[in-house]
Design an enzyme around this catalytic site. Structure first.
Site, short mmCIF file in Angstrom:
data_model
loop_
_atom_site.label_atom_id
_atom_site.label_comp_id
_atom_site.label_asym_id
_atom_site.label_seq_id
_atom_site.Cartn_x
_atom_site.Cartn_y
_atom_site.Cartn_z
N SER A 148 -17.04 6.08 -51.47
CA SER A 148 -15.96 5.81 -52.42
C SER A 148 -16.40 6.31 -53.78
CB SER A 148 -15.71 4.30 -52.50
OG SER A 148 -14.93 4.00 -53.65
N TYR A 193 -19.53 -3.89 -53.80
CA TYR A 193 -18.83 -2.80 -53.09
C TYR A 193 -19.42 -1.45 -53.51
CZ TYR A 193 -15.08 0.35 -51.64
OH TYR A 193 -14.36 1.37 -51.07
N1 LIG Z 1 -8.11 2.77 -49.93
C1 LIG Z 1 -8.86 3.24 -50.91
O1 LIG Z 1 -8.41 3.39 -52.07
C2 LIG Z 1 -10.28 3.67 -50.65
C3 LIG Z 1 -10.95 4.37 -51.68
C4 LIG Z 1 -12.26 4.78 -51.47
C5 LIG Z 1 -12.89 4.49 -50.28
N2 LIG Z 1 -12.24 3.79 -49.31
C6 LIG Z 1 -12.96 3.50 -48.09
O2 LIG Z 1 -12.25 4.03 -46.99
C7 LIG Z 1 -12.58 3.29 -45.82
C8 LIG Z 1 -11.29 2.98 -45.07
O3 LIG Z 1 -10.51 2.13 -45.88
P1 LIG Z 1 -8.91 2.17 -45.89
O4 LIG Z 1 -8.48 2.50 -47.27
O5 LIG Z 1 -8.40 2.96 -44.76
O6 LIG Z 1 -8.61 0.61 -45.71
P2 LIG Z 1 -7.93 -0.24 -44.53
O7 LIG Z 1 -6.60 0.34 -44.21
O8 LIG Z 1 -8.02 -1.65 -44.99
O9 LIG Z 1 -8.90 0.01 -43.29
C9 LIG Z 1 -10.16 -0.60 -43.19
C10 LIG Z 1 -10.62 -0.47 -41.78
O10 LIG Z 1 -11.93 -1.06 -41.66
C11 LIG Z 1 -11.93 -1.89 -40.50
N3 LIG Z 1 -12.85 -3.00 -40.63
C12 LIG Z 1 -12.94 -3.89 -41.66
N4 LIG Z 1 -13.86 -4.82 -41.38
C13 LIG Z 1 -14.36 -4.52 -40.16
C14 LIG Z 1 -15.34 -5.12 -39.31
N5 LIG Z 1 -16.00 -6.24 -39.68
N6 LIG Z 1 -15.61 -4.55 -38.11
C15 LIG Z 1 -14.93 -3.44 -37.72
N7 LIG Z 1 -14.00 -2.82 -38.47
C16 LIG Z 1 -13.73 -3.37 -39.67
C17 LIG Z 1 -10.51 -2.39 -40.37
O11 LIG Z 1 -10.25 -2.68 -39.01
P3 LIG Z 1 -9.86 -4.16 -38.47
O12 LIG Z 1 -8.94 -4.77 -39.47
O13 LIG Z 1 -9.21 -3.82 -37.15
O14 LIG Z 1 -11.14 -4.86 -38.32
C18 LIG Z 1 -9.70 -1.17 -40.80
O15 LIG Z 1 -9.44 -0.34 -39.71
C19 LIG Z 1 -13.35 2.06 -46.29
O16 LIG Z 1 -14.72 2.24 -46.05
C20 LIG Z 1 -13.09 2.02 -47.78
O17 LIG Z 1 -14.16 1.43 -48.48
C21 LIG Z 1 -10.94 3.38 -49.48
#
Ligand SMILES: NC(=O)c1ccc[n+]([C@@H]2O[C@H](COP(=O)([O-])OP(=O)(O)OC[C@H]3O[C@@H](n4cnc5c(N)ncnc54)[C@H](OP(=O)(O)O)[C@@H]3O)[C@@H](O)[C@H]2O)c1
Length: 246
Positions: free
Chosen positions: A132, A145
């Site tokens: 991130s 984070y």
């Molecule tokens: N959205 C943003 O603005 C942003 C920016 C920078 C980086 N990121 C990074 O991108 C990645 C994906 O995030 P996203 O934005 O797509 O968010 P999201 O839609 O909330 O997806 C997060 C995913 O992580 C999984 N997860 C969470 N806890 C878990 C656990 N204990 N075991 C297994 N799976 C788990 C969730 O699956 P379940 O709910 O099925 O467990 C979900 O599929 C993350 O690493 C986040 O830090 C996001």
């Protein structure tokens, strides 16, 4: 690497960036395994994409082993699962600190350690770690984070050095703000004007390109690499600018 004959494990494949990545990889012919805790959301992704499903909580120490045993020989590992937390670090419950480190950092390290021996033996594989911009820039209120994401990038750089010349690539994907349920889930909405949220499909495309071109690091959107580089070269100045204009 991306196409028929490649088994790809995508953690966090039940939502957001992971679900978009799973869909793209499946369209490109990969045998995709989506990992997450939400069985219904995983099944919905599987129904749309033909991916295999593996329900697992990556905070659990034995989850990585179970996932890899179910997946078979993995050529592409996308460590994308992650959770956020926003607020002053002094007010964070110890259990929240531990969960962030377990899911965002330890879970990924365990999976990488699990797949690497097979990839090295076959002389073929690619690791993707979704970090991130919070791991590159100072973000007040996201200390733990940010630390997990900076840790992922440092881990990736070391592993890249270890596997150089062995047929295994390592890429770090650095999204800015992405339009996913991430912010709702952490309980604090995204309210800044910049950077603007990008669709998860755009991150998925950048991720796939990073694998195809064996890029060490890609920013989404690409302009984010400029503030990140500036902070690397002049952290005090960049932090002051962020406080003033951020
Ligand atoms: N959205 C943003 O603005 C942003 C920016 C920078 C980086 N990121 C990074 O991108 C990645 C994906 O995030 P996203 O934005 O797509 O968010 P999201 O839609 O909330 O997806 C997060 C995913 O992580 C999984 N997860 C969470 N806890 C878990 C656990 N204990 N075991 C297994 N799976 C788990 C969730 O699956 P379940 O709910 O099925 O467990 C979900 O599929 C993350 O690493 C986040 O830090 C996001």
């Amino acid at each position: 690497m991306i196409g028929t004959g490649t088994t790809a494990v995508v953690t966090g494949g039940s939502s957001g960036i992971g679900a978009a990545t799973a869909a793209l990889l499946a369209r490109r012919g990969c045998d995709v395994v989506v990992v997450g805790r939400d069985a219904a959301a995983l099944s919905a992704v599987a129904a749309r994409t033909g991916a295999r499903v593996c329900a697992a909580d990556l905070a659990e120490p034995d989850a990585a082993g179970r996932v890899l045993a179910e997946a078979g020989a993995v050529n592409l590992l996308v460590c994308n699962a992650g959770i956020g937390w926003a607020g002053p670090v002094a007010g964070m419950a110890p259990s929240d600190v531990e969960r962030l480190v377990q899911v965002n950092l330890l879970g990924a390290i365990r999976l990488v350690r699990g797949v690497l021996p097979g990839m090295l033996a076959r002389g073929r594989g690619h690791l993707v770690l979704v970090s991130s911009i919070a791991g590159n820039m100072h973000v007040a209120g996201e200390a733990v984070y940010s630390a997990t994401k900076a840790g992922l990038a440092a881990f990736a750089a070391s592993v890249r050095g270890e596997v150089a010349g062995c047929g295994v690539g390592v890429s770090v994907v650095v999204p800015g703000v992405v339009d996913t349920p991430f912010f709702d889930r952490r309980g604090v909405p995204y309210e800044r004007r910049t950077p603007r949220p990008v669709p998860p499909e755009r991150v998925a495309r950048a991720l796939v390109r990073a694998v195809e071109r064996n890029r060490a690091e890609v920013f989404v959107p690409r302009w984010l690499r400029f503030p990140a580089r500036l902070r690397g070269a002049a952290p005090v100045l960049t932090d002051a600018l962020q406080r003033r204009f951020g």
